[in-house]
Structure formats: C-alpha cells, structure tokens
Write an enzyme that holds these catalytic residues in place. Structure first.
Site, PDB file in Angstrom:
ATOM      1  N   GLU A  49       0.770  -1.262   0.149  1.00 18.31           N
ATOM      2  CA  GLU A  49       0.078  -0.032   0.158  1.00 18.31           C
ATOM      3  C   GLU A  49       1.037   1.230   0.020  1.00 18.31           C
ATOM      4  OE1 GLU A  49      -4.053  -0.015   1.841  1.00 18.31           O
ATOM      5  OE2 GLU A  49      -3.251   1.581   3.212  1.00 18.31           O
ATOM      6  N   THR A  54      -4.058   4.827  -1.214  1.00 16.82           N
ATOM      7  CA  THR A  54      -5.127   5.311  -0.380  1.00 16.82           C
ATOM      8  C   THR A  54      -5.524   6.655  -0.986  1.00 16.82           C
ATOM      9  OG1 THR A  54      -3.671   6.481   0.919  1.00 16.82           O
ATOM     10  CG2 THR A  54      -3.863   4.222   1.465  1.00 16.82           C
ATOM     11  N   TYR A  55      -6.604   7.157  -0.221  1.00 14.20           N
ATOM     12  CA  TYR A  55      -7.511   8.147  -0.438  1.00 14.20           C
ATOM     13  C   TYR A  55      -7.302   9.225   0.694  1.00 14.20           C
ATOM     14  CZ  TYR A  55     -11.085  11.152  -3.026  1.00 14.20           C
ATOM     15  OH  TYR A  55     -12.088  11.927  -3.422  1.00 14.20           O
ATOM     16  N   ASP A  63     -12.841   8.537   7.772  1.00 16.93           N
ATOM     17  CA  ASP A  63     -13.110   8.856   9.162  1.00 16.93           C
ATOM     18  C   ASP A  63     -13.934  10.184   9.313  1.00 16.93           C
ATOM     19  OD1 ASP A  63     -11.753   6.958  10.477  1.00 16.93           O
ATOM     20  OD2 ASP A  63      -9.678   7.664  10.168  1.00 16.93           O
ATOM     21  N   ALA A 115     -20.248   3.156   4.515  1.00 18.42           N
ATOM     22  CA  ALA A 115     -19.389   2.604   3.444  1.00 18.42           C
ATOM     23  C   ALA A 115     -20.335   2.131   2.306  1.00 18.42           C
ATOM     24  CB  ALA A 115     -18.342   1.895   3.608  1.00 18.42           C
ATOM     25  N   GLN A 162      -7.753  -3.867   9.120  1.00 17.11           N
ATOM     26  CA  GLN A 162      -7.182  -2.974   9.662  1.00 17.11           C
ATOM     27  C   GLN A 162      -5.770  -3.765  10.304  1.00 17.11           C
ATOM     28  OE1 GLN A 162      -5.859  -0.199  10.293  1.00 17.11           O
ATOM     29  NE2 GLN A 162      -7.509   0.938  11.270  1.00 17.11           N
ATOM     30  N   GLN A 179       6.579   5.862  15.532  1.00 10.90           N
ATOM     31  CA  GLN A 179       5.287   5.319  14.771  1.00 10.90           C
ATOM     32  C   GLN A 179       4.268   4.648  15.412  1.00 10.90           C
ATOM     33  OE1 GLN A 179       6.917   2.871  11.748  1.00 10.90           O
ATOM     34  NE2 GLN A 179       5.290   2.425  10.558  1.00 10.90           N
ATOM     35  N   LYS A 234       7.571   3.410   1.617  1.00 13.43           N
ATOM     36  CA  LYS A 234       9.107   2.999   1.911  1.00 13.43           C
ATOM     37  C   LYS A 234       9.671   1.790   1.323  1.00 13.43           C
ATOM     38  CE  LYS A 234       9.006   4.972   6.494  1.00 13.43           C
ATOM     39  NZ  LYS A 234       7.756   4.892   7.370  1.00 13.43           N
TER      40      LYS A 234
HETATM   41  P1  FAD Z   1     -18.151   1.547   7.714  1.00 17.20           P
HETATM   42  O1  FAD Z   1     -18.149   0.327   7.096  1.00 17.20           O
HETATM   43  O2  FAD Z   1     -19.151   2.502   7.133  1.00 17.20           O
HETATM   44  O3  FAD Z   1     -18.113   1.449   9.127  1.00 17.20           O
HETATM   45  C1  FAD Z   1     -17.858   2.351   9.964  1.00 17.20           C
HETATM   46  C2  FAD Z   1     -18.790   2.093  11.255  1.00 17.20           C
HETATM   47  O4  FAD Z   1     -19.926   1.971  11.118  1.00 17.20           O
HETATM   48  C3  FAD Z   1     -18.480   0.649  11.919  1.00 17.20           C
HETATM   49  O5  FAD Z   1     -18.327   0.926  13.348  1.00 17.20           O
HETATM   50  C4  FAD Z   1     -19.459  -0.242  11.362  1.00 17.20           C
HETATM   51  O6  FAD Z   1     -19.928  -1.176  12.426  1.00 17.20           O
HETATM   52  C5  FAD Z   1     -20.721   0.971  11.247  1.00 17.20           C
HETATM   53  N1  FAD Z   1     -21.569   0.747  10.143  1.00 17.20           N
HETATM   54  C6  FAD Z   1     -21.353   0.088   8.903  1.00 17.20           C
HETATM   55  N2  FAD Z   1     -22.500   0.322   8.123  1.00 17.20           N
HETATM   56  C7  FAD Z   1     -23.475   0.707   8.943  1.00 17.20           C
HETATM   57  C8  FAD Z   1     -24.660   0.804   8.830  1.00 17.20           C
HETATM   58  N3  FAD Z   1     -25.514   0.579   7.775  1.00 17.20           N
HETATM   59  N4  FAD Z   1     -25.579   1.172  10.127  1.00 17.20           N
HETATM   60  C9  FAD Z   1     -24.913   1.415  11.145  1.00 17.20           C
HETATM   61  N5  FAD Z   1     -23.729   1.305  11.513  1.00 17.20           N
HETATM   62  C10 FAD Z   1     -22.855   0.894  10.342  1.00 17.20           C
HETATM   63  N6  FAD Z   1      -9.371   6.165   5.461  1.00 17.20           N
HETATM   64  C11 FAD Z   1      -9.222   7.015   4.340  1.00 17.20           C
HETATM   65  O7  FAD Z   1      -9.533   8.079   4.774  1.00 17.20           O
HETATM   66  N7  FAD Z   1      -8.780   6.927   3.187  1.00 17.20           N
HETATM   67  C12 FAD Z   1      -8.067   5.495   2.765  1.00 17.20           C
HETATM   68  O8  FAD Z   1      -7.569   5.317   1.902  1.00 17.20           O
HETATM   69  C13 FAD Z   1      -8.243   4.625   3.886  1.00 17.20           C
HETATM   70  N8  FAD Z   1      -8.061   3.360   3.498  1.00 17.20           N
HETATM   71  C14 FAD Z   1      -8.461   2.171   4.445  1.00 17.20           C
HETATM   72  C15 FAD Z   1      -7.823   0.748   4.454  1.00 17.20           C
HETATM   73  C16 FAD Z   1      -8.126   0.069   5.038  1.00 17.20           C
HETATM   74  C17 FAD Z   1      -7.918  -1.397   4.710  1.00 17.20           C
HETATM   75  C18 FAD Z   1      -8.762   0.324   6.337  1.00 17.20           C
HETATM   76  C19 FAD Z   1      -9.096  -0.994   7.184  1.00 17.20           C
HETATM   77  C20 FAD Z   1      -9.113   1.629   6.842  1.00 17.20           C
HETATM   78  C21 FAD Z   1      -9.168   2.540   5.827  1.00 17.20           C
HETATM   79  N9  FAD Z   1      -9.108   3.847   6.110  1.00 17.20           N
HETATM   80  C22 FAD Z   1      -9.087   4.721   4.887  1.00 17.20           C
HETATM   81  C23 FAD Z   1      -9.841   4.119   7.403  1.00 17.20           C
HETATM   82  C24 FAD Z   1     -11.361   4.312   7.230  1.00 17.20           C
HETATM   83  O9  FAD Z   1     -11.766   5.129   6.311  1.00 17.20           O
HETATM   84  C25 FAD Z   1     -11.932   4.416   8.784  1.00 17.20           C
HETATM   85  O10 FAD Z   1     -11.639   3.149   9.368  1.00 17.20           O
HETATM   86  C26 FAD Z   1     -13.402   4.857   8.746  1.00 17.20           C
HETATM   87  O11 FAD Z   1     -13.673   5.312  10.135  1.00 17.20           O
HETATM   88  C27 FAD Z   1     -14.301   3.614   8.406  1.00 17.20           C
HETATM   89  O12 FAD Z   1     -14.681   3.280   7.274  1.00 17.20           O
HETATM   90  P2  FAD Z   1     -15.160   1.849   6.632  1.00 17.20           P
HETATM   91  O13 FAD Z   1     -15.437   2.156   5.201  1.00 17.20           O
HETATM   92  O14 FAD Z   1     -14.886   0.956   7.498  1.00 17.20           O
HETATM   93  O15 FAD Z   1     -16.830   2.444   7.321  1.00 17.20           O
END
Ligand code: FAD
Length: 295
Positions: free
Chosen positions: A17, A48-49, A109, A127, A179, A215, A275
């Site tokens: 990544e 990433t975005y 986030d 998401a 994660q 880190q 890196k």
């Molecule tokens: P969701 O799937 O929406 O989940 C977030 C929370 O809401 C969870 O607690 C879940 O249980 C809950 N939830 C989900 N769906 C529902 C629903 N329908 N109703 C009620 N609750 C619900 N961030 C960035 O800004 N850019 C990136 O490129 C990036 N890449 C990442 C790559 C990976 C592999 C990981 C693990 C994280 C990454 N993140 C990134 C961080 C991520 O955006 C955050 O962790 C964010 O807070 C949650 O994103 P998610 O897509 O998992 O959200």
C-alpha cells in the site's frame, strides 16, 4: 486484472500500500518511492485516498502510473463521508476513465468538524452507500472494503460490526482488507467469527511494519490495535536505536506473515507506507516462501 482473480487463484499474493503526497512539492519524491515499490512487482498495489497523511488529489494519478508504467494491478481507494453524491459520482467516472476497475470503498473517518452534525442531512453515513453507488455505476467494478479484527472504534460490539460487514459483502463487495493488528490470534478469531456469520469472500490481512518508535503511538491511536507484550519489549529494547528498531520491526512483520501463511492464509497486504526499502526487505525475507507456492 481484477483483484478478486488474484486473490482466488490459489497462489500466495503479496501486495503493498502507498499513499499520495501531502503537498504538491512532495509529489516527485512520493512518485519515485511508489515507482521503486512498483518495480518489485507485487501482486497488486493499493493507493489510499486522503489517509496516512496524504491528500486525495493524486490518488488517481499515482494509481494510473503504477498500472500503466509498471503493469502492476492497482486498487484505488475512495472515501465518501464528507462528500456529495454528485462529487463522488464524478470521482467514480474519473476512476473508470483512467481504466481502473478495482476500488476500495470506504466511508472515511468522520472529520472533527462534523462530529456533532445532524447525520440525517449527510449524503453518506456508511461505506455501504458507496458500495451500492459503485455497483449501480458499473456492475463490473471489483470492490473491496475494510474490516476490523479488533472491531471498528465506533462499534458497540463485534457482533454489530460483523452484521454491518456482512451487509457490505452482500451489497457486492468481493474482498476485505483488515485494519492492522499485531497479534495473529486476533485475526484467526475474527476469521472464525465472520465465516460463521456467512461471510465467505477473501480476507486480506493488513500488516503494518512498525519501523520507528514514533510510529507506534500514532499507529495504535489510529487503529485502536492491541500491542502484545512481545511487541512492547521490542520497542522498549530497540526504540531509541533507529537502525535496530527498523530491523526488529521488519523481522516482527515478517514473522507475522510467515505465521499467517503457515496457517493457511494466502493473501497478505503490507502497509508499506511509501518506503521501498521496507517493502523490498519484506519481499526478500519471503523469497523462498514466495517461490514455493505449494498451497
Ligand atoms: P463503515 O463500513 O461505514 O463502518 C464504520 C462504522 O459504522 C463501523 O463501526 C460499522 O460497524 C458501522 N456501520 C457500517 N455500516 C453501518 C450501517 N449500515 N448502519 C449502522 N452502522 C454501520 N481512510 C481514508 O480516509 N482513506 C483511505 O484510503 C483509507 N483506507 C483504509 C484501508 C483499510 C484496509 C482500512 C481498514 C481503513 C482505511 N481507512 C481509510 C480508514 C477508514 O476510512 C476508517 O476506518 C473509517 O472510520 C471507517 O471506514 P469504513 O469504510 O470501514 O466504514
């Protein structure tokens, strides 16, 4: 090539990544680092975005460069939380026009400034809304989503987290990336629970090599990950010696990967954080393992 094909073809996959630059001035140095990683010919690379300190501005440029110049399959991340449906639609169109068909669909986030907002006014809250929009836009997109072996910080419990994870998969997500975690048993436990809940898509463990002591705090705060005593001892012993810490962090990550592979996990994603030296070292530590491919 679709990431789902890479993950399902029964060979060991190692992916890296990278994140886009934070500022315009650092674009060239990031581009060079990304290219060094692409030259290692990983199974795929994700960009990433707006995470890891980078902005979203260059995600697509970098993803396109990796794919077109180096022939490495690319996964472009996309987040939605603070955006409008129209803006995201435009981004999706740009991704498609760039010839990228693998998209990591994330909520992102919640920005501090939006924490106390009335969420019913948001165009995206989770998401899954982005996953549905992507599938509606082009049903051939290969979509991935995030998952959390130690539960997402906003979740009340793991059952609820897995319930919503299944919704993302049922909406069309073809693979999941985890994660970071530092104790493989947490991953094995999580896998058992999600399989029991009927989630059958490939899960790619995300491994973060911690190579400097500074880190540690940031990574743990961001991820909420548990730090095993074995890892704590390593940071205590080598944290003040940058070269030793780097070597120890790479060894720890390598050890995690070897244990995962030995336990039947065939796809690994490394948070290589722009890196190339670390990506290269991990890859070379696994050279014989990558060579065996006797899954
Ligand atoms: P969701 O799937 O929406 O989940 C977030 C929370 O809401 C969870 O607690 C879940 O249980 C809950 N939830 C989900 N769906 C529902 C629903 N329908 N109703 C009620 N609750 C619900 N961030 C960035 O800004 N850019 C990136 O490129 C990036 N890449 C990442 C790559 C990976 C592999 C990981 C693990 C994280 C990454 N993140 C990134 C961080 C991520 O955006 C955050 O962790 C964010 O807070 C949650 O994103 P998610 O897509 O998992 O959200």
């Amino acid at each position: 090539m679709k990431i789902s094909q890479i993950l399902n073809n029964n060979t060991f996959s190692l992916s890296f990544e990278v994140f886009p630059p934070k500022t315009d001035t650092s674009f060239m140095s990031v581009k060079t680092a990304v290219e060094e990683i692409a030259k290692l010919k990983p199974s795929f690379m994700s960009v990433t975005y707006g995470a890891g300190g980078g902005t979203s501005k260059y995600t697509l440029d970098i993803a396109k460069d990796i794919k077109e110049t180096y022939g490495v399959p690319t996964l472009a991340h996309l987040t939605c939380v603070s955006s409008s449906k129209e803006t995201v639609k435009e981004k999706i169109r740009e991704i498609e026009n760039a010839g990228i068909s693998n998209i990591m669909a994330l909520r992102g986030d919640i920005p501090q400034s939006m924490i106390n907002d009335d969420r019913s006014r948001w165009e995206y809250t989770h998401a899954i809304e982005l996953i549905c929009q992507l599938k509606e836009f082009n049903k051939d997109f290969c979509i991935g989503a995030a998952c959390y072996p130690e539960i997402h910080p906003e979740s009340r419990n793991q059952k609820e987290d897995i319930f919503y994870l299944k919704e993302k998969v049922d909406a069309g997500c073809e693979f999941l990336t985890t994660q970071m975690f530092f104790d493989n048993n947490l991953l094995y436990n999580f896998l058992y629970k999600i399989r029991e809940a009927g989630i059958t898509v490939p899960v790619i463990p995300g491994i973060m090599p911690i190579t400097n002591a500074n880190q540690v705090e940031r990574a743990l705060k961001l991820s909420g990950s548990f730090m095993p005593q074995r890892f704590k001892s390593l940071v205590d012993k080598f944290g003040s010696n940058p070269e030793a810490m780097k070597q120890a962090g790479i060894a720890y990550a390598t050890d995690q990967i070897i244990d995962l592979y030995a336990n039947g996990i065939t796809n690994i994603h490394v948070y290589s954080m722009n890196k190339p030296d670390i990506a290269e070292k991990i890859q070379s530590n696994l050279s014989c393992i990558l060579g065996t491919q006797n899954i």
